[in-house]
Scaffold this motif. Structure first.
Motif, mmCIF file in Angstrom:
data_model
loop_
_atom_site.group_PDB
_atom_site.id
_atom_site.type_symbol
_atom_site.label_atom_id
_atom_site.label_comp_id
_atom_site.label_asym_id
_atom_site.label_seq_id
_atom_site.Cartn_x
_atom_site.Cartn_y
_atom_site.Cartn_z
ATOM 1 N N GLY A 182 0.785 -1.192 -0.121
ATOM 2 C CA GLY A 182 -0.056 -0.125 -0.139
ATOM 3 C C GLY A 182 1.017 1.447 0.086
ATOM 4 N N TYR A 183 0.077 2.267 0.273
ATOM 5 C CA TYR A 183 0.774 3.497 0.337
ATOM 6 C C TYR A 183 0.006 4.710 1.062
ATOM 7 C CZ TYR A 183 -2.422 5.849 -2.770
ATOM 8 O OH TYR A 183 -3.578 6.483 -3.480
ATOM 9 N N LEU A 184 0.416 5.899 1.491
ATOM 10 C CA LEU A 184 -0.361 6.782 2.237
ATOM 11 C C LEU A 184 -1.139 7.611 1.288
ATOM 12 C CD1 LEU A 184 -1.086 8.027 4.904
ATOM 13 C CD2 LEU A 184 1.061 9.457 4.970
ATOM 14 N N THR A 185 -2.330 7.493 1.255
ATOM 15 C CA THR A 185 -3.206 8.306 0.284
ATOM 16 C C THR A 185 -3.532 9.630 0.755
ATOM 17 O OG1 THR A 185 -5.296 8.137 1.514
ATOM 18 C CG2 THR A 185 -4.774 6.336 0.340
ATOM 19 N N ALA A 186 -4.040 10.609 0.047
ATOM 20 C CA ALA A 186 -4.109 11.790 0.324
ATOM 21 C C ALA A 186 -5.543 12.104 0.697
ATOM 22 C CB ALA A 186 -3.773 12.847 -0.935
ATOM 23 N N LEU A 187 -6.326 11.126 0.909
ATOM 24 C CA LEU A 187 -7.742 11.237 1.335
ATOM 25 C C LEU A 187 -8.165 11.229 2.564
ATOM 26 C CD1 LEU A 187 -9.148 8.526 -1.400
ATOM 27 C CD2 LEU A 187 -9.680 10.884 -1.278
ATOM 28 N N PHE A 236 -7.654 12.726 9.538
ATOM 29 C CA PHE A 236 -6.292 12.728 8.664
ATOM 30 C C PHE A 236 -6.242 11.709 7.343
ATOM 31 C CE2 PHE A 236 -4.830 13.880 13.242
ATOM 32 C CZ PHE A 236 -5.272 15.248 12.939
ATOM 33 N N ALA A 237 -5.658 12.102 6.514
ATOM 34 C CA ALA A 237 -5.378 11.095 5.393
ATOM 35 C C ALA A 237 -4.728 9.772 6.098
ATOM 36 C CB ALA A 237 -4.513 11.781 4.275
ATOM 37 N N GLY A 238 -5.176 8.728 5.578
ATOM 38 C CA GLY A 238 -4.786 7.408 5.986
ATOM 39 C C GLY A 238 -4.304 6.605 4.790
ATOM 40 N N PRO A 239 -3.951 5.339 5.208
ATOM 41 C CA PRO A 239 -3.256 4.417 3.963
ATOM 42 C C PRO A 239 -4.293 3.772 3.230
ATOM 43 C CG PRO A 239 -2.854 3.508 6.241
ATOM 44 C CD PRO A 239 -3.285 4.690 6.450
ATOM 45 N N TYR A 240 -4.145 3.147 1.939
ATOM 46 C CA TYR A 240 -4.693 2.195 1.590
ATOM 47 C C TYR A 240 -3.817 1.079 1.835
ATOM 48 C CZ TYR A 240 -5.786 -1.337 -1.877
ATOM 49 O OH TYR A 240 -6.008 -2.708 -2.349
ATOM 50 N N THR A 241 -4.320 -0.373 2.475
ATOM 51 C CA THR A 241 -3.441 -1.318 2.603
ATOM 52 C C THR A 241 -3.993 -2.652 2.171
ATOM 53 O OG1 THR A 241 -2.646 -0.350 4.619
ATOM 54 C CG2 THR A 241 -2.185 -2.321 4.342
ATOM 55 N N ALA A 242 -3.237 -3.414 1.580
ATOM 56 C CA ALA A 242 -3.838 -4.742 1.201
ATOM 57 C C ALA A 242 -2.864 -5.879 2.023
ATOM 58 C CB ALA A 242 -3.622 -5.287 -0.372
ATOM 59 N N GLN A 243 -3.291 -6.596 2.722
ATOM 60 C CA GLN A 243 -2.664 -7.560 3.556
ATOM 61 C C GLN A 243 -3.039 -9.087 3.729
ATOM 62 O OE1 GLN A 243 -3.069 -5.257 7.064
ATOM 63 N NE2 GLN A 243 -4.867 -6.291 7.717
ATOM 64 N N ALA A 244 -2.177 -9.917 4.233
ATOM 65 C CA ALA A 244 -2.584 -11.202 4.515
ATOM 66 C C ALA A 244 -1.378 -12.019 5.328
ATOM 67 C CB ALA A 244 -2.639 -12.072 3.306
ATOM 68 N N GLY A 245 -1.610 -12.808 6.121
ATOM 69 C CA GLY A 245 -0.572 -13.837 6.539
ATOM 70 C C GLY A 245 -0.442 -14.981 5.619
ATOM 71 N N ASP A 338 2.062 0.980 -9.396
ATOM 72 C CA ASP A 338 3.457 0.983 -9.695
ATOM 73 C C ASP A 338 4.293 2.044 -8.723
ATOM 74 O OD1 ASP A 338 2.030 3.485 -10.398
ATOM 75 O OD2 ASP A 338 3.366 3.884 -12.204
ATOM 76 N N LYS A 339 3.524 2.388 -7.412
ATOM 77 C CA LYS A 339 4.223 3.245 -6.654
ATOM 78 C C LYS A 339 3.653 2.931 -5.427
ATOM 79 C CE LYS A 339 4.408 7.256 -9.907
ATOM 80 N NZ LYS A 339 4.197 8.683 -10.201
ATOM 81 N N MET A 340 3.953 1.723 -4.726
ATOM 82 C CA MET A 340 3.525 1.396 -3.354
ATOM 83 C C MET A 340 4.737 0.714 -2.781
ATOM 84 S SD MET A 340 -0.264 -0.481 -4.045
ATOM 85 C CE MET A 340 -1.560 0.462 -4.528
ATOM 86 N N TYR A 341 4.515 0.681 -1.386
ATOM 87 C CA TYR A 341 5.351 -0.039 -0.563
ATOM 88 C C TYR A 341 4.839 -1.620 -0.493
ATOM 89 C CZ TYR A 341 7.117 4.352 1.221
ATOM 90 O OH TYR A 341 7.360 5.651 1.430
ATOM 91 N N ILE A 342 5.690 -2.566 -0.526
ATOM 92 C CA ILE A 342 5.548 -4.017 -0.390
ATOM 93 C C ILE A 342 6.183 -4.515 0.944
ATOM 94 C CG2 ILE A 342 5.358 -6.165 -1.071
ATOM 95 C CD1 ILE A 342 5.280 -5.266 -3.869
ATOM 96 N N VAL A 343 5.907 -4.764 2.005
ATOM 97 C CA VAL A 343 6.403 -5.080 3.171
ATOM 98 C C VAL A 343 6.317 -6.594 3.239
ATOM 99 C CG1 VAL A 343 6.652 -5.092 5.722
ATOM 100 C CG2 VAL A 343 6.384 -2.970 4.524
#
Length: 409
Positions: A182-187, A236-245, A338-343
């Motif tokens: 994900g990434y930190l949105t401006a929303l 406050f603007a927060g992130p969009y995040t996709a996640q899983a274990g 094309d502009k996201m963090y993958i942890v």
């Protein structure tokens, strides 16, 4: 606590990233007695030294335990990337070992005196009781003095990635790998604007149980017990995040499927998916305000975000009028694949192979989100190149071992 138990009442105080919440539940007949106990806790807290020492010790133990838990490591490292190491939002709400160790009981008392006041608070009441009956035992709040409280401003805008990269954290022995994309949105949150439309657009991608992401990674591939995605903004603007274990041996494959679903979703949805979105969200909304606690949450949202009482009706109208093109427009605007963090947090021996073959730059971090040194001096004599994990080599230069990393294309 014993007095509350005798009344069958509950008074819970909890804190989060932005608010402190006092939740009270009581039988109507015990409202006056419960409010008397609330007054004691809210306006005349004991701040007992023994309680403080116990909570401080438990908090430090919890923080120490976080670096052993892949879920906590992934969340903390991801937040630090989103907000930066110096922003308070990049720090876990439980604090750090250094910050908690330095806190004294006097600090807690001072924080309470400076920041808890009625002019920065709001109250919602739901129950089988009229307003006059509810207000009478709450009269003590009129004696609560107002204060000049300075509320924090929005987090400083952090430069988001110019291209998608993988940030890998080694956690030896981890049975599963934790993935955050994900990434930190401006929303910032809104009830009827772009944020609400982004919520609707994500529903098919990762918001529902039978969303594209969950059907792929759980139902089709069997990589995980559950995968999801969401927007998480407040005022406050927060992130969009996709996640899983995910299964450790399916780490690279899972990252690949996450990105495939995010990128392919930008091309549009089907008529059947739109119909499901409208039906499913509409039905879930109908059940969202049934209980007293749900109603209290609804009223709190009205006050906190200064919403109009009919915003739910407006949401229903937006949902019914939604078109496939609206979903695609929102996705293309707010899901930059094309502009996201993958942890990725996992056991290096099991999870790392294949990561460097996905076509993304790979940055290795420690459990605290700090870069791992790519080279280290050694006194050993020259030797033949040693086998290294996929994407890495080890050579000898001037008597020193040098590790080099091959970046993806």
């Amino acid at each position: 606590t014993a007095a509350l138990d005798q009344l069958g009442s509950t008074v819970q105080v909890s804190s989060g990233n932005e608010n402190t919440t006092v939740y009270v539940q009581t039988l109507t007949k015990n409202l006056p007695a419960t409010m008397a106990l609330l007054e004691q806790r809210l306006l005349h807290p004991r701040f007992d030294a023994a309680d403080f020492d116990r909570v401080k010790k438990q908090t430090l133990q919890g923080i120490a335990n976080q670096v052993t838990q892949p879920v906590a490591i992934a969340n903390n490292v991801y937040s630090k990337l989103l907000y930066g190491a110096t922003d308070i939002m990049g720090t876990p709400s439980s604090g750090t070992t250094a910050s908690v160790s330095s806190i004294t009981l006097d600090d807690v008392k001072q924080f309470y005196q400076q920041n808890y006041a009625p002019n920065v608070s709001y109250l919602t009441v739901v129950g089988d009781v009229d307003q006059a009956t509810a207000e009478q035992p709450l009269a003590f709040l009129k004696a609560w003095p107002q204060k000049n409280v300075t509320l924090p401003t929005a987090p400083t805008a952090q430069a988001q990635p110019d291209k998608t990269k993988i940030y890998f954290v080694n956690k030896e022995g981890a049975a599963q790998s934790e993935i955050r994309v994900g990434y930190l949105t401006a929303l910032p949150y809104d009830a009827t604007g772009d944020y609400y439309r982004a919520y609707l657009s994500n529903y098919l991608l990762g918001g529902a149980f039978n969303s594209r992401i969950n059907l792929n990674l759980r139902e089709d591939k069997g990589y995980t017990y559950g995968a999801n995605s969401r927007y998480a903004s407040t005022r406050f603007a927060g992130p969009y995040t996709a996640q899983a274990g995910v299964r450790a041996d399916a780490t690279a494959a899972s990252v690949k499927e996450f990105m495939k679903e995010i990128n392919s979703y930008r091309t549009g949805i089907s008529d059947e998916e739109l119909a499901f979105l409208q039906s499913s969200v509409g039905q879930s909304d109908a059940l969202r305000y049934e209980t007293g606690q749900q109603k209290a949450g609804f009223l709190s949202r009205l006050v906190e975000y200064d919403l109009k009482p009919d915003y739910v009706v407006q949401q229903s109208e937006i949902l019914k009028a939604l078109k496939k093109e609206d979903v695609t427009a929102s996705v293309q605007k707010y899901l930059p694949g094309d502009k996201m963090y993958i942890v990725v947090v996992g056991d290096r021996a099991k999870a790392f192979p294949g990561i460097s073959e996905l076509g993304y730059d790979v940055v290795e971090l420690d459990v605290n989100g700090m870069p791992v040194a790519s080279a280290a001096p050694a006194a050993a004599p020259a030797a033949a190149p040693a086998d290294m994990p996929s994407g890495k080599t080890k050579t000898e230069e001037n008597g020193q071992k040098v590790k080099t990393k091959k970046k993806g294309a």
